[in-house]
Design a protein around this motif. Structure first.
Motif, mmCIF file in Angstrom:
data_model
loop_
_atom_site.group_PDB
_atom_site.id
_atom_site.type_symbol
_atom_site.label_atom_id
_atom_site.label_comp_id
_atom_site.label_asym_id
_atom_site.label_seq_id
_atom_site.Cartn_x
_atom_site.Cartn_y
_atom_site.Cartn_z
ATOM 1 N N THR A 99 0.843 -1.190 0.000
ATOM 2 C CA THR A 99 0.000 0.000 0.000
ATOM 3 C C THR A 99 0.884 1.248 0.000
ATOM 4 O O THR A 99 2.018 1.215 0.486
ATOM 5 C CB THR A 99 -0.907 0.029 1.243
ATOM 6 N N ALA A 100 0.344 2.350 -0.534
ATOM 7 C CA ALA A 100 1.047 3.631 -0.457
ATOM 8 C C ALA A 100 1.203 3.982 1.019
ATOM 9 O O ALA A 100 0.299 3.725 1.819
ATOM 10 C CB ALA A 100 0.250 4.697 -1.192
ATOM 11 N N ARG A 101 2.361 4.541 1.400
ATOM 12 C CA ARG A 101 2.607 4.788 2.822
ATOM 13 C C ARG A 101 3.636 5.881 3.032
ATOM 14 O O ARG A 101 4.383 6.225 2.138
ATOM 15 C CB ARG A 101 3.066 3.502 3.512
ATOM 16 N N THR A 102 3.673 6.385 4.238
ATOM 17 C CA THR A 102 4.704 7.315 4.683
ATOM 18 C C THR A 102 5.496 6.638 5.803
ATOM 19 O O THR A 102 5.116 5.569 6.289
ATOM 20 C CB THR A 102 4.099 8.626 5.222
ATOM 21 N N CYS B 158 8.077 4.922 6.043
ATOM 22 C CA CYS B 158 8.605 3.570 5.862
ATOM 23 C C CYS B 158 10.134 3.601 5.994
ATOM 24 O O CYS B 158 10.743 4.655 6.113
ATOM 25 C CB CYS B 158 8.179 2.992 4.521
ATOM 26 N N ASN C 133 3.365 3.685 7.389
ATOM 27 C CA ASN C 133 2.035 4.048 7.838
ATOM 28 C C ASN C 133 1.181 4.421 6.624
ATOM 29 O O ASN C 133 1.510 5.351 5.895
ATOM 30 C CB ASN C 133 2.153 5.235 8.798
ATOM 31 N N ASP C 134 0.101 3.712 6.418
ATOM 32 C CA ASP C 134 -0.859 4.061 5.364
ATOM 33 C C ASP C 134 -2.194 4.469 5.993
ATOM 34 O O ASP C 134 -3.246 4.351 5.392
ATOM 35 C CB ASP C 134 -1.054 2.906 4.378
ATOM 36 N N LYS D 73 2.294 -0.521 9.594
ATOM 37 C CA LYS D 73 2.535 -1.701 8.763
ATOM 38 C C LYS D 73 3.712 -2.528 9.282
ATOM 39 O O LYS D 73 4.613 -1.996 9.929
ATOM 40 C CB LYS D 73 2.843 -1.276 7.323
#
Length: 160
Positions: free
Chosen positions: A33-36, A38, A53-54, A58
């Motif tokens: 998933t798209a996330r910040t 990471c 974090n999406d 995660k």
């Protein structure tokens, strides 16, 4: 003949130079998933991205192999969900630690790409923190900066 060989080598060199400098080439999309927030690192010729974090923290990790231009899902982070971790690589193994799972963490995990296993290592000696940075020089890994619960910023540079 020597001129033709020289010219061919120059063309190949300049083609490589132009390719290596300033041109972005689209690669396959990240399969998670798209996330910040990471974390990423590279081991030998492969890149690794995980956690983050999406909207939900995660624990999943993926490996990018430029030789095949493909992503592969690897073992989940064994500590569970995490964002804002720091990472470094020593001798073909990655170390991911600190970060946030709802509270600032002070742990450290080793990833072995040969066995595809995450193993808990000794705790980070400083206070738990998130948003830290990590790097390695020789056979020593460093984690520093970042903040902890309450958003205070630390200037410690503890190392593992």
């Amino acid at each position: 003949m020597k001129k033709a060989l020289f010219l061919l080598l120059m063309i190949l060199f300049l083609s490589y130079f132009a390719h290596a400098n300033g041109k972005w080439i689209k690669k396959p999309n990240f399969p998670g998933t798209a996330r910040t927030d990471c974390t990423g690192f590279s081991i030998y010729s492969k890149g690794y991205i995980g956690n983050g974090n999406d909207g939900t923290l995660k624990k999943d990790w993926y490996c990018y192999d430029p030789a095949t231009s493909s992503w592969t899902r690897i073992a989940d982070f064994s500590a569970g969900v995490r964002a804002e971790s720091a990472a470094f690589v020593i001798a073909g193994k990655a170390y991911v630690g600190v970060g946030n799972d709802g509270t600032a963490k002070a742990d450290l995990y080793e990833y072995d790409p040969i066995t595809n296993v995450w193993t808990k290592k000794g705790n980070f000696p400083g206070i738990g923190r998130r948003g830290a940075c990590g790097f390695a020089i020789g056979n020593k890994g460093y984690i520093g900066l970042g903040g902890w619960d309450g958003n205070a910023v630390t200037t410690n540079l503890d190392f593992y």
